[in-house]
Design a protein around this motif. Structure first.
Motif, PDB file in Angstrom:
ATOM      1  N   GLY A  15      -0.303 -13.202   4.948  1.00  0.00           N
ATOM      2  CA  GLY A  15      -0.353 -12.679   3.582  1.00  0.00           C
ATOM      3  C   GLY A  15       1.003 -12.803   2.909  1.00  0.00           C
ATOM      4  O   GLY A  15       1.954 -13.365   3.494  1.00  0.00           O
ATOM      5  N   ASP A  16       1.082 -12.323   1.682  1.00  0.00           N
ATOM      6  CA  ASP A  16       2.330 -12.347   0.905  1.00  0.00           C
ATOM      7  C   ASP A  16       2.840 -13.761   0.660  1.00  0.00           C
ATOM      8  O   ASP A  16       4.037 -13.988   0.536  1.00  0.00           O
ATOM      9  N   GLU A  17       1.938 -14.725   0.603  1.00  0.00           N
ATOM     10  CA  GLU A  17       2.363 -16.112   0.394  1.00  0.00           C
ATOM     11  C   GLU A  17       2.616 -16.417  -1.078  1.00  0.00           C
ATOM     12  O   GLU A  17       3.216 -17.444  -1.386  1.00  0.00           O
ATOM     13  N   PRO A  40      -6.835  -2.178  -2.201  1.00  0.00           N
ATOM     14  CA  PRO A  40      -5.482  -1.917  -2.701  1.00  0.00           C
ATOM     15  C   PRO A  40      -4.387  -2.070  -1.646  1.00  0.00           C
ATOM     16  O   PRO A  40      -3.235  -1.729  -1.905  1.00  0.00           O
ATOM     17  N   ASN A  41      -4.743  -2.571  -0.464  1.00  0.00           N
ATOM     18  CA  ASN A  41      -3.694  -2.941   0.510  1.00  0.00           C
ATOM     19  C   ASN A  41      -2.982  -4.208   0.048  1.00  0.00           C
ATOM     20  O   ASN A  41      -1.872  -4.495   0.463  1.00  0.00           O
ATOM     21  N   ALA A  42      -3.633  -4.975  -0.815  1.00  0.00           N
ATOM     22  CA  ALA A  42      -3.019  -6.193  -1.341  1.00  0.00           C
ATOM     23  C   ALA A  42      -2.087  -5.839  -2.497  1.00  0.00           C
ATOM     24  O   ALA A  42      -2.273  -4.829  -3.170  1.00  0.00           O
ATOM     25  N   VAL A 129      -0.668   0.258  14.035  1.00  0.00           N
ATOM     26  CA  VAL A 129      -0.886  -1.042  13.388  1.00  0.00           C
ATOM     27  C   VAL A 129       0.151  -1.240  12.274  1.00  0.00           C
ATOM     28  O   VAL A 129       0.518  -2.358  11.949  1.00  0.00           O
ATOM     29  N   GLY A 130       0.641  -0.109  11.760  1.00  0.00           N
ATOM     30  CA  GLY A 130       1.555  -0.205  10.607  1.00  0.00           C
ATOM     31  C   GLY A 130       0.762  -0.516   9.359  1.00  0.00           C
ATOM     32  O   GLY A 130       1.102  -1.410   8.599  1.00  0.00           O
ATOM     33  N   THR A 131      -0.324   0.222   9.142  1.00  0.00           N
ATOM     34  CA  THR A 131      -1.198  -0.068   7.992  1.00  0.00           C
ATOM     35  C   THR A 131      -0.499   0.282   6.681  1.00  0.00           C
ATOM     36  O   THR A 131       0.552   0.924   6.681  1.00  0.00           O
ATOM     37  N   THR A 132      -1.122  -0.097   5.592  1.00  0.00           N
ATOM     38  CA  THR A 132      -0.563   0.235   4.277  1.00  0.00           C
ATOM     39  C   THR A 132      -0.907   1.680   3.891  1.00  0.00           C
ATOM     40  O   THR A 132      -0.482   2.156   2.850  1.00  0.00           O
ATOM     41  N   GLY A 133      -1.725   2.350   4.704  1.00  0.00           N
ATOM     42  CA  GLY A 133      -2.081   3.746   4.429  1.00  0.00           C
ATOM     43  C   GLY A 133      -3.084   3.911   3.303  1.00  0.00           C
ATOM     44  O   GLY A 133      -3.268   5.012   2.779  1.00  0.00           O
ATOM     45  N   ALA A 224      -7.093 -12.305  -0.149  1.00  0.00           N
ATOM     46  CA  ALA A 224      -6.109 -11.236   0.016  1.00  0.00           C
ATOM     47  C   ALA A 224      -5.678 -11.253   1.482  1.00  0.00           C
ATOM     48  O   ALA A 224      -6.418 -11.726   2.341  1.00  0.00           O
ATOM     49  N   GLN A 225      -4.478 -10.772   1.745  1.00  0.00           N
ATOM     50  CA  GLN A 225      -3.900 -10.846   3.086  1.00  0.00           C
ATOM     51  C   GLN A 225      -3.888 -12.315   3.564  1.00  0.00           C
ATOM     52  O   GLN A 225      -3.789 -13.204   2.745  1.00  0.00           O
ATOM     53  N   GLY A 226      -4.045 -12.530   4.874  1.00  0.00           N
ATOM     54  CA  GLY A 226      -3.981 -13.915   5.358  1.00  0.00           C
ATOM     55  C   GLY A 226      -4.769 -14.067   6.642  1.00  0.00           C
ATOM     56  O   GLY A 226      -5.219 -13.069   7.225  1.00  0.00           O
ATOM     57  N   VAL A 239      -4.270  -6.166  12.758  1.00  0.00           N
ATOM     58  CA  VAL A 239      -4.897  -6.937  11.685  1.00  0.00           C
ATOM     59  C   VAL A 239      -5.372  -5.974  10.601  1.00  0.00           C
ATOM     60  O   VAL A 239      -5.334  -4.764  10.787  1.00  0.00           O
ATOM     61  N   SER A 240      -5.863  -6.526   9.500  1.00  0.00           N
ATOM     62  CA  SER A 240      -6.546  -5.687   8.533  1.00  0.00           C
ATOM     63  C   SER A 240      -8.019  -5.641   8.961  1.00  0.00           C
ATOM     64  O   SER A 240      -8.367  -6.135  10.033  1.00  0.00           O
ATOM     65  N   SER A 241      -8.898  -5.090   8.137  1.00  0.00           N
ATOM     66  CA  SER A 241     -10.255  -4.838   8.626  1.00  0.00           C
ATOM     67  C   SER A 241     -11.315  -5.691   7.948  1.00  0.00           C
ATOM     68  O   SER A 241     -12.503  -5.414   8.079  1.00  0.00           O
ATOM     69  N   ARG A 273       6.024 -11.388   8.157  1.00  0.00           N
ATOM     70  CA  ARG A 273       4.964 -10.469   8.582  1.00  0.00           C
ATOM     71  C   ARG A 273       5.377  -9.050   8.222  1.00  0.00           C
ATOM     72  O   ARG A 273       6.536  -8.678   8.431  1.00  0.00           O
ATOM     73  N   VAL A 274       4.439  -8.247   7.703  1.00  0.00           N
ATOM     74  CA  VAL A 274       4.702  -6.814   7.472  1.00  0.00           C
ATOM     75  C   VAL A 274       3.880  -6.028   8.469  1.00  0.00           C
ATOM     76  O   VAL A 274       2.756  -6.408   8.765  1.00  0.00           O
ATOM     77  N   GLY A 275       4.407  -4.926   8.948  1.00  0.00           N
ATOM     78  CA  GLY A 275       3.664  -4.091   9.880  1.00  0.00           C
ATOM     79  C   GLY A 275       3.906  -4.549  11.309  1.00  0.00           C
ATOM     80  O   GLY A 275       4.687  -5.466  11.577  1.00  0.00           O
ATOM     81  N   GLY A 303       6.900  -1.406   0.145  1.00  0.00           N
ATOM     82  CA  GLY A 303       8.354  -1.545   0.034  1.00  0.00           C
ATOM     83  C   GLY A 303       9.040  -1.812   1.370  1.00  0.00           C
ATOM     84  O   GLY A 303      10.264  -1.883   1.442  1.00  0.00           O
ATOM     85  N   ARG A 304       8.253  -1.938   2.452  1.00  0.00           N
ATOM     86  CA  ARG A 304       8.864  -2.155   3.770  1.00  0.00           C
ATOM     87  C   ARG A 304       9.544  -3.521   3.861  1.00  0.00           C
ATOM     88  O   ARG A 304       9.116  -4.477   3.217  1.00  0.00           O
ATOM     89  N   ASN A 305      10.576  -3.609   4.714  1.00  0.00           N
ATOM     90  CA  ASN A 305      11.196  -4.900   5.012  1.00  0.00           C
ATOM     91  C   ASN A 305      10.154  -5.806   5.642  1.00  0.00           C
ATOM     92  O   ASN A 305       9.444  -5.378   6.552  1.00  0.00           O
TER      93      ASN A 305
END
Ligand code: IMP
Length: 422
Positions: A15-17, A40-42, A129-133, A224-226, A239-241, A273-275, A303-305
């Motif tokens: 994702g984030d490409e 809204p995770n995207a 997983v480090g989800t976006t919450g 969305a995502q990758g 992963v996402s779901s 990669r995030v998370g 906002g995570r690195n």
């Protein structure tokens, strides 16, 4: 653009490409732009007429006044966040209500799904997983458990359905000993969001899209995502779901496989990669920091690195295979402008075993690199391929040969004009 077909634009790594920018460039060619997965995770950042917008649930085709935008049945939607996002666009003068159609079959993210997201993450301890919450996992789980609420549910007897599901969530949270939360304000806004959503066309989007295809119209499915975050083909369980791959376009919009036209696979000239989760190309040194800094690699939603590394051919080949990518789009080439050498991950190695195929689990695999000379020339002002330095042409050619797929678009900066079509 293929008439009477759905072209897919898919992130093919983590994702984030930069899908938002490309959708914006592509939109004039299409009649409909549709999101088929995720919610809204995207966070698709788009700079339009000098103003920056971060789109989360709304397709990136919304800035073109004459296009229909669809949130498909494969998506999940949080009414409060949707309302905030849509109101910002309305305040900027965009008319949404006639052009933004929402599938009645898309699932609703409840405030308690977000609490569950936090509770499940907390329970995982070191294996987070480090989800976006944003409640993505719990909402899709609920969909699969056949207990979820869909957008169409807000049209009839919603209060009771909501209360029943919320009570179920509260019971799960009690069982998890996760009781220290307060959703009073959030819930108020959420209900306001439900009311607001009622003023939008809530439709059978799969019928609408298929009708448009029969009329010879063209549809762009915005991913969305990758692929590496796909529920089946990603680095499970990190992963996402949802189905972020091309197959997800069919299920997430209700279109048949033979209606898919071009499959555009977007990747960056390097990897991020995030998370949490394995990331064999991750750089822990100053090169990784430099990529992050030059590429502004910080999460649009959290906002995570972002974790950074060189481009990964093992992941890209796998994604091209799974998605049937017909054309590649390479983003952020200019971020590598100052590097004297560029590395490319050509294989993974573990315990003396080397593979070029994506392993079942990438944990513990080390990246094997080849090195290419850097171009050390600023690409950002270049407007045609003819201006490219030889070392950059070699990098592109090398990737095309290794991936056996043409790179038809190269992005050399954030602006729409910095997009070179070959
Ligand atoms: P979730 O989708 O919030 O459940 O998060 C699951 C994983 O996917 C986490 O590692 C997130 O960081 C990652 N993720 C979710 N959405 C995005 C995105 O739009 N870009 C990059 N990573 C994402």
């Amino acid at each position: 653009m293929s008439k009477g077909k759905v072209d897919a634009l898919l992130g093919i790594v983590f994702g984030d490409e930069g899908k938002g920018k490309v959708v914006d460039v592509f939109t004039p060619k299409y009649d409909i732009v549709a999101r088929f997965a995720g919610g809204p995770n995207a966070g698709h950042t788009i700079i339009f007429e000098g103003k920056k917008f971060v789109l989360r649930s709304i397709p990136s085709g919304i800035f073109a006044e004459d296009k229909v935008n669809i949130i498909g049945n494969g998506c999940v939607i949080a009414p409060d966040l949707f309302m905030a996002e849509a109101r910002e666009l309305e305040a900027a003068g965009y008319d949404l209500r006639s052009r933004l159609h929402i599938s009645k079959r898309a699932h609703l993210i409840l405030p308690t799904h977000r609490v569950l997201d936090r509770a499940y993450e907390a329970a995982k301890g070191k294996n987070k997983v480090g989800t976006t919450g944003k409640g993505i996992g719990p909402t899709y789980s609920e969909k699969a458990s056949r207990t979820g609420l869909r957008v169409g549910d807000i049209l009839d007897g919603f209060e009771t359905k909501y209360k029943t599901l919320k009570a179920r969530h509260e019971e799960i949270l009690r069982n998890l000993n996760y009781t220290d939360y307060d959703i009073t304000n959030e819930e108020k806004l959420w209900m306001e969001g439900v009311e607001y959503m009622r003023s939008f066309p809530l439709t059978d989007t799969e019928i609408e899209i298929n009708k448009a295809l029969r009329e010879g119209k063209s549809v762009l499915a915005e991913g969305a995502q990758g692929t590496m975050l796909d529920i089946d083909h990603g680095t499970y369980p990190f992963v996402s779901s949802s189905s972020t791959v091309c197959g997800g376009v069919c299920t997430g919009l209700g279109v048949a496989p033979n209606s898919i036209g071009e499959v555009f696979g977007i990747f960056k000239a390097y990897s991020t990669r995030v998370g949490s989760g394995p990331f064999p190309v991750e750089l822990f040194d100053e090169t990784g920091d430099k990529i992050r800094e030059i590429g502004h690699e910080y999460g649009a939603v959290t906002g995570r690195n972002r974790r950074c590394g060189w481009v990964d051919l093992v992941a890209l080949r796998y994604a091209i295979m799974v998605n049937g990518v017909t054309q590649l789009i390479m983003m952020k080439s200019d971020v590598l402008d100052t590097f004297p050498t560029i590395k490319v991950c050509v294989a993974y190695e573990k315990d003396g075993v080397r593979t070029t195929d994506m392993p079942f689990d990438t944990e513990g695999w080390q990246a094997v690199y080849e090195e290419l000379p850097g171009w050390q020339t600023e690409l950002t002002k270049m407007t045609s391929e003819a201006e490219f330095p030889q070392a950059f042409r070699n990098y592109v050619k090398y990737l095309e040969q290794q991936l056996e797929t043409p790179i038809t678009i190269l992005s050399v900066g954030p602006d729409r004009a910095q997009t070179i079509v070959r």
